[in-house]
Scaffold this active site. Structure first.
Site, mmCIF file in Angstrom:
data_model
loop_
_atom_site.group_PDB
_atom_site.id
_atom_site.type_symbol
_atom_site.label_atom_id
_atom_site.label_comp_id
_atom_site.label_asym_id
_atom_site.label_seq_id
_atom_site.Cartn_x
_atom_site.Cartn_y
_atom_site.Cartn_z
ATOM 1 N N ASP A 21 12.076 -6.739 3.254
ATOM 2 C CA ASP A 21 11.202 -8.039 3.803
ATOM 3 C C ASP A 21 11.968 -8.274 5.033
ATOM 4 O OD1 ASP A 21 10.235 -10.278 4.233
ATOM 5 O OD2 ASP A 21 11.092 -11.303 2.633
ATOM 6 N N ASN A 23 11.362 -10.848 7.176
ATOM 7 C CA ASN A 23 11.164 -12.270 7.675
ATOM 8 C C ASN A 23 11.277 -13.252 6.526
ATOM 9 O OD1 ASN A 23 8.845 -11.680 6.470
ATOM 10 N ND2 ASN A 23 7.399 -12.480 7.902
ATOM 11 N N ASP A 25 9.720 -14.009 3.666
ATOM 12 C CA ASP A 25 8.833 -14.558 3.018
ATOM 13 C C ASP A 25 8.697 -13.916 1.749
ATOM 14 O OD1 ASP A 25 7.567 -12.226 3.445
ATOM 15 O OD2 ASP A 25 5.855 -12.794 4.386
ATOM 16 N N ASP A 29 7.761 -5.627 4.834
ATOM 17 C CA ASP A 29 6.913 -5.315 5.580
ATOM 18 C C ASP A 29 7.070 -4.548 6.548
ATOM 19 O OD1 ASP A 29 8.907 -6.754 7.121
ATOM 20 O OD2 ASP A 29 8.589 -8.569 6.473
ATOM 21 N N ASP A 98 -1.937 6.398 2.921
ATOM 22 C CA ASP A 98 -3.073 6.176 2.075
ATOM 23 C C ASP A 98 -4.454 5.894 2.426
ATOM 24 O OD1 ASP A 98 -3.404 5.975 -0.853
ATOM 25 O OD2 ASP A 98 -1.639 5.049 -0.847
ATOM 26 N N ASP A 202 -6.625 8.432 -2.276
ATOM 27 C CA ASP A 202 -6.651 7.667 -3.537
ATOM 28 C C ASP A 202 -7.766 8.120 -4.417
ATOM 29 O OD1 ASP A 202 -5.422 5.200 -4.677
ATOM 30 O OD2 ASP A 202 -7.621 4.801 -4.755
ATOM 31 N N GLU A 256 -5.095 12.272 -4.403
ATOM 32 C CA GLU A 256 -5.042 11.906 -5.933
ATOM 33 C C GLU A 256 -6.042 12.374 -6.930
ATOM 34 O OE1 GLU A 256 -3.810 7.686 -8.531
ATOM 35 O OE2 GLU A 256 -5.522 8.106 -7.287
ATOM 36 N N HIS A 326 4.014 4.510 -7.483
ATOM 37 C CA HIS A 326 4.184 3.251 -7.542
ATOM 38 C C HIS A 326 3.046 2.931 -8.955
ATOM 39 C CE1 HIS A 326 0.532 4.726 -5.803
ATOM 40 N NE2 HIS A 326 -0.196 3.492 -6.030
ATOM 41 N N ASP A 327 2.475 3.959 -9.514
ATOM 42 C CA ASP A 327 1.648 3.739 -10.911
ATOM 43 C C ASP A 327 2.510 4.246 -12.047
ATOM 44 O OD1 ASP A 327 -0.317 3.008 -9.253
ATOM 45 O OD2 ASP A 327 -1.234 5.294 -9.035
HETATM 46 C C1 GLC Z 1 -4.867 4.920 -7.428
HETATM 47 C C2 GLC Z 1 -3.656 4.033 -6.916
HETATM 48 C C3 GLC Z 1 -3.545 3.136 -7.977
HETATM 49 C C4 GLC Z 1 -4.714 2.074 -7.743
HETATM 50 C C5 GLC Z 1 -5.994 2.700 -7.883
HETATM 51 C C6 GLC Z 1 -7.301 2.014 -7.587
HETATM 52 O O1 GLC Z 1 -4.722 5.403 -8.862
HETATM 53 O O2 GLC Z 1 -2.483 4.944 -7.161
HETATM 54 O O3 GLC Z 1 -2.465 2.125 -7.486
HETATM 55 O O4 GLC Z 1 -4.717 1.113 -8.562
HETATM 56 O O5 GLC Z 1 -6.021 4.386 -7.327
HETATM 57 O O6 GLC Z 1 -7.266 2.279 -6.122
HETATM 58 CA CA CA Z 2 7.934 -10.160 4.831
#
Ligand code: GLC
Ligand code: CA
Length: 557
Positions: A21, A23, A25, A29, A98, A202, A256, A326-327
């Protein structure tokens, strides 16, 4: 046009909200990313997958896009974005963005129009149906949302229902409409013309739904899959985008691919198909996880079997190698004893396991310093998956709540989304303000600043590993062979090319394990990498691997 540069790449995934981050908040970013480009360069990676930075109401943290050509103001401006791409390219780092086009946000202009009336020009951009039953009060079919509950939402304005395979703020696009496909092509070309090097598509395996949207086989959590995973027109649609957009640039397209089994892979990623270049698949993730969120015990033979099956894909297919994103929960907590005394050995062992395989390895932010899962109270979970699971179970069957809490403590997506731990100071060097999500208290020990200072840190190990991997022909093109598939503690494999072979031995147990390697014919091979300082320099037929020990030997015949 295609150089297939991704075969010589190690990726780093950035989840922008939690990276840095600039700034104060509390939200990561683009300027924050820019400030860390030298860090990425030093780590040695040469490509970035950036999770969505487009305009979004953040129902699913950017995976619900309301404008595909605009940058989310929380993250910065298009000017910031251009500066970021230029900064990456100057450092020899490619950028893969993405692309979330199975669905949009319900706040996207197309959907706001679509829901207005049945004759709106955007009506057919989405999937609308009448309800079932005499009075139409039942959803059009029994498919479920991947975030629990029905996949249909009733909309009073036109007395019809729309399909959403994720949250109700993520309506599915109707890919059978050629105008929708044209829009997607246009979005791709827009970003490619501005210098993007590819896309991570995705849930791309969900885009084509079976005609008539038939009822699914009973499944309380994932109902309907057989009617939209790798659906009837998927190959045709991917082919079309590839022809009209992706193939016009030197791209890398990774999809994905939820539900794509090893036997399906070639149909969608083989080079001659001109669809995807590679796929992020889930069979490995399912080894110790059921129904998308329920953890089960890891059985190493099963884990190895899945890896080996994917390693043995036909030569025109290319793998995506990952243990985290991230999942998914943090790999040290998932596959071992998390923050225990062997955390560093464990993090390094998992890195070795992955990076010597055939395919493109991905490092998820924080994985390179061995970040762990976080302990959260029920009310501290923020992500839509965990919060929905809690809400539903509380409503339907409260006695299961302790089980749900346990499952989420292991499996929630929140574990991956805690802010990046740059330093031990308050805010973890991530922010000077109030972070959007709780920072893991262990940042006082586990952080980039400490890792940089310590020569035997996880971070320095990753640097060594990545530099060993990049440009290494054996690791890029070599054959793969697994040894001792039934062994429940050790993962042993080789990668061979010409007269050279690497032998990789990884101990997944937090205890000493003996190996009798007489049949490998590797006596005398030379140690090239280990997570223990004093691993034996020459390969011997009888070895004792210490807790989470990894040894890599090179044999030249
Ligand atoms: C993919 C993403 C996930 C998201 C899902 C719906 O699985 O990696 O984070 O919630 O798609 O877009
Ligand atoms: Ca920020």
């Amino acid at each position: 046009m295609k150089t297939r540069w991704y075969k010589d790449a190690v990726f780093y995934q950035i989840y922008p909200r939690s990276f840095c981050d600039s700034n104060g908040d509390g939200i990561g970013d683009i300027q924050g990313i820019i400030s860390k480009l030298d860090y990425l360069k030093e780590l040695g990676i040469n490509a970035v997958w950036l999770s969505p930075v487009y305009a979004s109401p953040n129902d699913d943290n950017g995976y619900d896009i309301s404008d595909y050509k605009a940058i989310n103001p929380e993250f910065g401006t298009l000017e910031d974005w251009k500066q970021m791409v230029a900064g990456m390219h100057e450092r020899g780092i490619r950028l893969v963005m993405d692309l979330v086009v199975n669905h949009t946000s319900d706040e996207h202009f197309w959907f706001r129009e679509s829901r207005k009336s049945k004759d709106n020009p955007y009506r057919d951009y989405y999937i609308w149906r009448k309800g079932r039953g005499k009075d139409g009060k039942k959803p059009p079919n029994n498919w479920t949302s991947r975030f629990t509950g029905s996949a249909w939402k009733y909309d009073a304005a036109t007395d019809e229902w729309y399909l959403h395979l994720f949250s109700e703020k993520q309506p599915d696009l109707n890919w059978d409409n050629p105008k929708v496909r044209k829009e997607v092509i246009d979005i791709c070309n827009y970003w490619l013309s501005m210098g993007v090097d590819g896309f991570r598509c995705d849930v791309i395996t969900y885009i084509s739904k079976a005609e008539g949207l038939p009822m699914g086989k009973f499944n309380p959590v994932m109902c309907g899959d057989e009617h939209f995973v790798l659906g009837p027109h998927i190959h045709e649609y991917l082919n079309e985008i590839n022809r009209e957009s992706w193939s016009k640039y030197d791209t890398m397209i990774v999809g994905e691919a939820i539900g794509c089994k090893v036997g399906d892979a070639a149909s969608i990623i083989a080079e001659e198909k001109n669809e995807l270049d590679s796929a992020i698949t889930f069979e490995l993730m399912e080894v110790d996880m059921k129904l998308n969120f329920f953890p089960v015990k890891l059985r190493l033979p099963k884990f190895k079997k899945v890896i080996s099956a994917w390693q043995n894909l036909p030569p025109s297919c290319w793998n995506t190698l990952y243990l985290e994103n991230h999942d998914q929960p943090r790999s040290v907590s998932r596959y071992g004893n998390g923050a225990g005394i062997y955390r560093k050995e464990l993090a390094k062992m998992l890195a070795v396991t992955l990076h010597f395989l055939r395919g493109t390895p991905y490092v998820y932010q924080g994985q390179e310093i061995g970040m762990t899962n976080i302990a959260l109270k029920e009310e501290e979970y923020i992500d839509i998956m965990a919060t929905r699971i809690f809400t539903i179970i509380r409503k339907v069957f409260p006695p299961l709540m302790p089980l749900a809490r346990w499952a989420m403590s292991k499996r929630a997506r929140d574990h991956a989304r805690t802010p990046m731990q740059w330093s031990g100071r308050p805010g973890a060097g991530f922010t000077t303000g109030k972070p959007w999500m709780k920072i893991n208290p262990n940042h006082v020990d586990i952080n980039v600043e400490n890792e940089k200072k310590n020569p035997s840190s996880v971070l320095n190990f990753y640097k060594k590993l990545i530099s060993l991997r990049l440009g290494n022909q054996i690791l890029r093109d070599g054959s793969y062979k697994e040894y001792f598939p039934k062994n429940r503690s050790l993962f042993v494999y080789e990668r061979a090319l010409g007269k050279q072979r690497y032998i990789v031995i990884c101990n997944f147990k937090e205890k000493n394990v003996n190996l009798n390697a007489i049949d490998m014919g590797a006596r005398g091979a030379e140690l090239v990498l280990s997570n223990y300082k004093d691993a034996p320099k020459a390969f011997t037929d009888g070895q004792t691997l210490r807790p989470y020990e990894a040894r890599v030997y090179l044999q030249i015949k």
